[in-house]
Design a protein around this motif. Structure first.
Motif, mmCIF file in Angstrom:
data_model
loop_
_atom_site.group_PDB
_atom_site.id
_atom_site.type_symbol
_atom_site.label_atom_id
_atom_site.label_comp_id
_atom_site.label_asym_id
_atom_site.label_seq_id
_atom_site.Cartn_x
_atom_site.Cartn_y
_atom_site.Cartn_z
ATOM 1 N N VAL A 318 0.927 -1.360 -0.029
ATOM 2 C CA VAL A 318 0.029 -0.011 -0.023
ATOM 3 C C VAL A 318 1.015 1.228 0.083
ATOM 4 C CG1 VAL A 318 -1.671 1.284 1.349
ATOM 5 C CG2 VAL A 318 -1.899 -1.042 1.094
ATOM 6 N N GLY A 319 0.691 2.048 -0.918
ATOM 7 C CA GLY A 319 1.318 3.124 -1.050
ATOM 8 C C GLY A 319 2.781 3.138 -1.895
ATOM 9 N N SER A 320 2.877 1.806 -2.579
ATOM 10 C CA SER A 320 4.024 1.829 -3.444
ATOM 11 C C SER A 320 3.592 2.201 -4.736
ATOM 12 C CB SER A 320 4.190 0.123 -3.586
ATOM 13 O OG SER A 320 3.227 -0.481 -4.166
ATOM 14 N N GLY A 321 2.484 2.429 -5.199
ATOM 15 C CA GLY A 321 2.208 2.612 -6.578
ATOM 16 C C GLY A 321 2.136 1.587 -7.445
ATOM 17 N N TRP A 341 8.327 5.700 -1.339
ATOM 18 C CA TRP A 341 8.224 4.418 -0.766
ATOM 19 C C TRP A 341 9.060 3.332 -1.114
ATOM 20 C CZ3 TRP A 341 7.428 -0.642 -2.147
ATOM 21 C CH2 TRP A 341 6.910 -1.677 -1.459
ATOM 22 N N VAL A 342 9.680 3.273 -2.112
ATOM 23 C CA VAL A 342 10.364 2.682 -2.638
ATOM 24 C C VAL A 342 12.014 2.881 -1.636
ATOM 25 C CG1 VAL A 342 12.258 2.131 -4.589
ATOM 26 C CG2 VAL A 342 9.807 2.305 -5.007
ATOM 27 N N ALA A 343 12.129 4.152 -1.562
ATOM 28 C CA ALA A 343 13.331 4.582 -0.576
ATOM 29 C C ALA A 343 13.411 3.941 0.727
ATOM 30 C CB ALA A 343 13.505 5.756 -0.790
ATOM 31 N N VAL A 348 16.848 0.615 -2.434
ATOM 32 C CA VAL A 348 18.019 1.698 -3.027
ATOM 33 C C VAL A 348 18.303 1.344 -4.546
ATOM 34 C CG1 VAL A 348 18.842 1.815 -0.628
ATOM 35 C CG2 VAL A 348 19.610 -0.126 -1.912
ATOM 36 N N ALA A 349 17.332 2.082 -5.100
ATOM 37 C CA ALA A 349 17.264 2.006 -6.699
ATOM 38 C C ALA A 349 18.155 3.052 -7.069
ATOM 39 C CB ALA A 349 16.211 1.963 -7.385
ATOM 40 N N ASP A 350 18.581 4.057 -6.188
ATOM 41 C CA ASP A 350 19.234 4.939 -6.481
ATOM 42 C C ASP A 350 20.805 5.151 -6.605
ATOM 43 O OD1 ASP A 350 20.083 4.740 -3.869
ATOM 44 O OD2 ASP A 350 19.589 6.467 -2.882
ATOM 45 N N GLY A 351 21.272 3.751 -6.450
ATOM 46 C CA GLY A 351 22.711 3.490 -6.739
ATOM 47 C C GLY A 351 23.668 3.460 -5.668
#
Length: 448
Positions: A318-321, A341-343, A348-351
């Motif tokens: 919920v909230g992830s989109g 939400w992902v963060a 950690v898809a930001d590298g």
């Protein structure tokens, strides 16, 4: 004069299923001093750790095929009972021990280890945690893991929740350490493949009814028929008769035999990361594969067809989109994940993934260098705090209330002979037959 060669760190991992072996071994590598097998040498590291694997004997002990699929290599790997493992820890010398077990198994080992190490200050740093998303039995699972030196949380959100539970019962929360899922990685998604590939990541126990599993399989096959230009894959965790972390009573392999799927529909096994290499759309009910997919920025859908329910685990998203139904997917909908939400989920898809384990490595290094050695293990549950609960948990692993082996506890000093191996395989086969065939029939009879 040449520089002296530093001591090679020794690590032990105890696991009770293929998934937890994968988590435990990869976690050990991520957090141990020395170079990482996955990421290459770390700065200042000169030697790689020695990894000894122990597989706790039980219903979900991995088969050779499952171990090969996981792809994690160890310097040694053997099957043990709880008592055999405790003896190995009493006689051996390790720097780090990862308990990759269900909560009750962790608690039993903590009490058993406290006994065998009661007169030692030189002992391994004991680490435990969770394989993936924690969406049920939060308090129960956490308190069963309390007593380890580090209790790993796979995300910022989990770390906050873990500390709140420990603080709320007056237990020491300093062991909670934020990391990330150890098996994330792989090349980021760069665009559609030829053919466009849709993957449904199946789960052994979610959903658990024949009706719901048949529905999901039917929708997947219908999607394949609707899009003959696409490759539609059903990614399975195990083959019939094998067990994973959860029991699978109704394998999709058996359900699909009643259908006539099109040629662009296939069943696949193997490493999830390799499957994601060719995935354009990952669909699941609530599998941790969704987090692997999001980490690589592969379009990811968590299904709402069966509702958004705690029993399915998709309420975690919920909230992830990412929530959507098959009707929406068939109509061309593609979700956009919520970056905030992902963060918070350790994706950690930001590298910054490689730095996610720095805090754990630093804590372990400090504990190993602690003046006066390591303190005794001190679980929250004791015969005083949980006299009606703890003895039963320990007894399941043939341990008494003080962590000592019970009379008649199974323990062997050598590998089982041919007869014992045959008997063990027969017993496992009977158990699995009961789970997959007899138990569902009994439940259906009870519903009449």
């Amino acid at each position: 004069m040449p520089a002296s060669t530093p001591k090679r760190p020794r690590i032990a991992v105890l696991a009770d299923s293929d998934t937890r072996w994968k988590w435990g071994a990869l976690t050990a590598d991520r957090i141990a001093p020395g170079p990482s097998m996955e990421a290459g040498p770390r700065e200042g590291a000169q030697v790689r750790p020695a990894l000894d694997g122990f597989l706790l004997r039980g219903r979900a002990t991995p088969t050779p095929r499952q171990l090969e699929e996981v792809g994690v290599r160890a310097d040694s790997l053997r099957e043990v009972t709880a008592v055999e493992f405790l003896r190995a820890m009493e006689e051996g010398s390790y720097d780090l021990l990862v308990l990759a077990l269900v909560g009750g198994g962790v608690q039993a080992m903590l009490h058993g280890l406290a006994r065998v190490w009661q007169d030692r200050t030189a002992r391994p740093v004991v680490v435990t945690g969770y394989v993936g998303v924690v969406y049920e039995k939060l308090a129960d699972g956490l308190l069963l893991r309390h007593g380890a030196d580090l209790v790993l949380a796979n995300s910022r959100q989990d770390a906050d929740r873990f500390r709140a539970v420990y603080d709320g019962v007056g237990a020491d929360a300093s062991s909670v350490t934020e990391v990330a899922l150890p098996f994330l990685g792989g090349a980021p998604y760069t665009g559609e493949h030829d053919p466009y590939t849709v993957v449904f990541a199946a789960q052994p126990s979610v959903p658990d009814s024949r009706k719901d599993r048949t529905y999901l399989l039917d929708r997947l096959v219908r999607h394949a028929r609707k899009h003959p230009e696409r490759e539609v894959l059903l990614k399975l965790r195990s083959k019939p008769g094998e067990h994973t972390t959860h029991i699978e009573e109704l394998p999709y392999q058996k359900l699909v035999q009643r259908l006539d799927p099109p040629e662009n529909f296939r069943l696949v096994y193997g490493n999830m990361g390799e499957v994601l290499d060719r995935t354009d759309l990952l669909v699941t009910v609530s599998s941790t594969a969704a987090l692997e997919s999001l980490h690589r920025r592969v379009p990811t859908v968590v299904l709402t067809d069966l509702g958004i329910r705690e029993s399915l685990g998709n309420h975690h998203f919920v909230g992830s989109g990412c929530l959507a139904s098959w009707d929406q997917l068939d109509a061309g909908h593609r979700p956009t994940p919520d970056e905030e939400w992902v963060a918070r989920q350790g994706v950690v898809a930001d590298g910054s993934y490689e730095s996610a384990f720095d805090a754990a490595r630093e804590r372990i290094a400090k504990l190993l260098d602690r003046p006066g050695g390591m303190p005794p293990l001190a679980p929250y549950y004791t015969p005083v705090t949980a006299p009606g609960y703890l003895p039963g948990i320990l007894a399941r692993h043939h341990l008494g209330p003080d962590g000592t082996p019970l009379p008649g506890a199974p323990a062997a000093d050598k590998e089982p002979g041919p007869v014992r191996q045959v008997v063990r395989r027969a017993a496992r086969g009977a158990y699995r037959h009961g789970v997959q065939r007899v138990a569902p029939v009994i439940r259906r009879m009870g519903e009449l």
